[in-house]
Design a protein around this motif. Structure first.
Motif, PDB file in Angstrom:
ATOM      1  N   ALA A 220      19.400  39.520  15.207  1.00 45.38           N
ATOM      2  CA  ALA A 220      20.347  40.636  15.248  1.00 45.38           C
ATOM      3  C   ALA A 220      21.254  40.665  14.019  1.00 45.38           C
ATOM      4  O   ALA A 220      21.970  41.641  13.818  1.00 45.38           O
ATOM      5  N   ASP A 221      21.204  39.633  13.204  1.00 47.14           N
ATOM      6  CA  ASP A 221      22.077  39.545  12.043  1.00 47.14           C
ATOM      7  C   ASP A 221      21.252  39.670  10.767  1.00 47.14           C
ATOM      8  O   ASP A 221      20.314  38.903  10.545  1.00 47.14           O
ATOM      9  N   ARG A 222      21.604  40.618   9.930  1.00 43.87           N
ATOM     10  CA  ARG A 222      20.857  40.891   8.694  1.00 43.87           C
ATOM     11  C   ARG A 222      20.823  39.666   7.776  1.00 43.87           C
ATOM     12  O   ARG A 222      19.772  39.306   7.249  1.00 43.87           O
ATOM     13  N   LEU A 223      21.966  39.023   7.566  1.00 45.63           N
ATOM     14  CA  LEU A 223      22.026  37.823   6.725  1.00 45.63           C
ATOM     15  C   LEU A 223      21.091  36.749   7.269  1.00 45.63           C
ATOM     16  O   LEU A 223      20.313  36.150   6.520  1.00 45.63           O
ATOM     17  N   ASP A 224      21.145  36.508   8.568  1.00 44.23           N
ATOM     18  CA  ASP A 224      20.301  35.489   9.181  1.00 44.23           C
ATOM     19  C   ASP A 224      18.817  35.792   8.968  1.00 44.23           C
ATOM     20  O   ASP A 224      18.031  34.904   8.643  1.00 44.23           O
ATOM     21  N   ARG A 225      18.441  37.060   9.181  1.00 42.91           N
ATOM     22  CA  ARG A 225      17.021  37.430   9.014  1.00 42.91           C
ATOM     23  C   ARG A 225      16.551  37.175   7.584  1.00 42.91           C
ATOM     24  O   ARG A 225      15.469  36.626   7.360  1.00 42.91           O
ATOM     25  N   ILE A 226      17.372  37.563   6.629  1.00 45.23           N
ATOM     26  CA  ILE A 226      16.980  37.425   5.218  1.00 45.23           C
ATOM     27  C   ILE A 226      16.924  35.962   4.810  1.00 45.23           C
ATOM     28  O   ILE A 226      15.947  35.511   4.200  1.00 45.23           O
ATOM     29  N   VAL A 227      17.957  35.205   5.144  1.00 46.77           N
ATOM     30  CA  VAL A 227      17.975  33.780   4.777  1.00 46.77           C
ATOM     31  C   VAL A 227      16.834  33.042   5.472  1.00 46.77           C
ATOM     32  O   VAL A 227      16.148  32.228   4.851  1.00 46.77           O
ATOM     33  N   HIS A 228      16.604  33.333   6.743  1.00 46.48           N
ATOM     34  CA  HIS A 228      15.507  32.679   7.468  1.00 46.48           C
ATOM     35  C   HIS A 228      14.170  32.982   6.796  1.00 46.48           C
ATOM     36  O   HIS A 228      13.341  32.098   6.611  1.00 46.48           O
ATOM     37  N   TRP A 229      13.965  34.247   6.416  1.00 44.40           N
ATOM     38  CA  TRP A 229      12.731  34.624   5.733  1.00 44.40           C
ATOM     39  C   TRP A 229      12.584  33.828   4.431  1.00 44.40           C
ATOM     40  O   TRP A 229      11.509  33.313   4.127  1.00 44.40           O
ATOM     41  N   CYS A 230      13.657  33.743   3.662  1.00 44.71           N
ATOM     42  CA  CYS A 230      13.626  33.002   2.397  1.00 44.71           C
ATOM     43  C   CYS A 230      13.294  31.525   2.624  1.00 44.71           C
ATOM     44  O   CYS A 230      12.495  30.941   1.891  1.00 44.71           O
ATOM     45  N   LEU A 231      13.900  30.926   3.639  1.00 47.48           N
ATOM     46  CA  LEU A 231      13.638  29.512   3.922  1.00 47.48           C
ATOM     47  C   LEU A 231      12.205  29.288   4.390  1.00 47.48           C
ATOM     48  O   LEU A 231      11.622  28.230   4.124  1.00 47.48           O
ATOM     49  N   CYS A 232      11.642  30.259   5.077  1.00 46.31           N
ATOM     50  CA  CYS A 232      10.249  30.142   5.550  1.00 46.31           C
ATOM     51  C   CYS A 232       9.240  30.327   4.419  1.00 46.31           C
ATOM     52  O   CYS A 232       8.128  29.807   4.482  1.00 46.31           O
ATOM     53  N   ASN A 233       9.616  31.071   3.393  1.00 44.74           N
ATOM     54  CA  ASN A 233       8.708  31.366   2.280  1.00 44.74           C
ATOM     55  C   ASN A 233       9.021  30.425   1.123  1.00 44.74           C
ATOM     56  O   ASN A 233       9.717  30.788   0.172  1.00 44.74           O
ATOM     57  N   THR A 234       8.468  29.231   1.213  1.00 45.09           N
ATOM     58  CA  THR A 234       8.815  28.149   0.292  1.00 45.09           C
ATOM     59  C   THR A 234       8.270  28.346  -1.118  1.00 45.09           C
ATOM     60  O   THR A 234       8.594  27.562  -2.002  1.00 45.09           O
ATOM     61  N   GLU A 235       7.463  29.368  -1.331  1.00 46.83           N
ATOM     62  CA  GLU A 235       6.979  29.605  -2.696  1.00 46.83           C
ATOM     63  C   GLU A 235       8.074  30.177  -3.592  1.00 46.83           C
ATOM     64  O   GLU A 235       7.911  30.270  -4.803  1.00 46.83           O
ATOM     65  N   PHE A 236       9.192  30.565  -2.986  1.00 50.94           N
ATOM     66  CA  PHE A 236      10.311  31.115  -3.748  1.00 50.94           C
ATOM     67  C   PHE A 236      11.421  30.089  -3.863  1.00 50.94           C
ATOM     68  O   PHE A 236      11.744  29.383  -2.914  1.00 50.94           O
ATOM     69  N   TYR A 237      12.033  30.053  -5.056  1.00 49.90           N
ATOM     70  CA  TYR A 237      13.245  29.265  -5.255  1.00 49.90           C
ATOM     71  C   TYR A 237      14.401  30.247  -5.294  1.00 49.90           C
ATOM     72  O   TYR A 237      14.319  31.296  -5.916  1.00 49.90           O
TER      73      TYR A 237
END
Length: 157
Positions: free
Chosen positions: A119-136
């Motif tokens: 339900a939180d935009r920040l949480d969704r984005i950060v979670h996605w980033c943490l799950c996609n480890t090919e990105f720094y």
């Protein structure tokens, strides 16, 4: 006032059938235990363990996380006095600064009784980033993305 209190107590008890006055003995003892303080100290231990593992100093860590020296000092002090609870955003920023994997970040949040929320935009984005480890990414790079896409920064600057 006493009459109103007695009437309310009588009507409440009548509405509950055979209700009786609650006493301390009625409440299970484990509800009085404060595991929160233990969990906060464990958060602090893990935080500084991660910091040591990647070879950061305190200054480097709080600078990367965009956390003030005063707030970081309170976090450091949680080992002695676990009454302080950093904000969820600060915990997220520390996780980003430490380059934690998603499971590690979730554990750190859970220790302070936070979690990622869809339900939180920040949480969704950060979670996605943490799950996609090919990105720094860093707190700064995420803020640039947030500003480009949303016109606002969501993490402390």
């Amino acid at each position: 006032l006493e009459t109103k209190h007695d009437e309310l107590a009588t009507s409440s008890a009548a509405g509950k059938g055979t209700a009786r006055n609650l006493t301390a003995e009625d409440i299970p003892e484990d509800l009085f235990d404060d595991s929160t303080l233990v969990r906060r100290k464990l958060f602090c231990q893990k935080l500084f363990q991660y910091e040591e593992q990647i070879g950061l100093t305190d200054v480097q860590l709080y600078t990367r996380a965009h956390i003030s020296k005063a707030v970081f000092s309170k976090i450091r002090g949680m080992m002695r006095d676990a009454t302080y609870r950093p904000s969820k955003v600060n915990v997220i920023c520390l996780c980003i600064a430490l380059n934690l994997e998603v499971k590690q970040a979730e554990e750190m949040l859970n220790l302070l009784e936070y979690s990622f929320s869809n339900a939180d935009r920040l949480d969704r984005i950060v979670h996605w980033c943490l799950c996609n480890t090919e990105f720094y990414f860093t707190v700064d790079s995420l803020n640039e993305i947030f500003y480009d896409k949303l016109g606002e920064t969501l993490l402390p600057v």
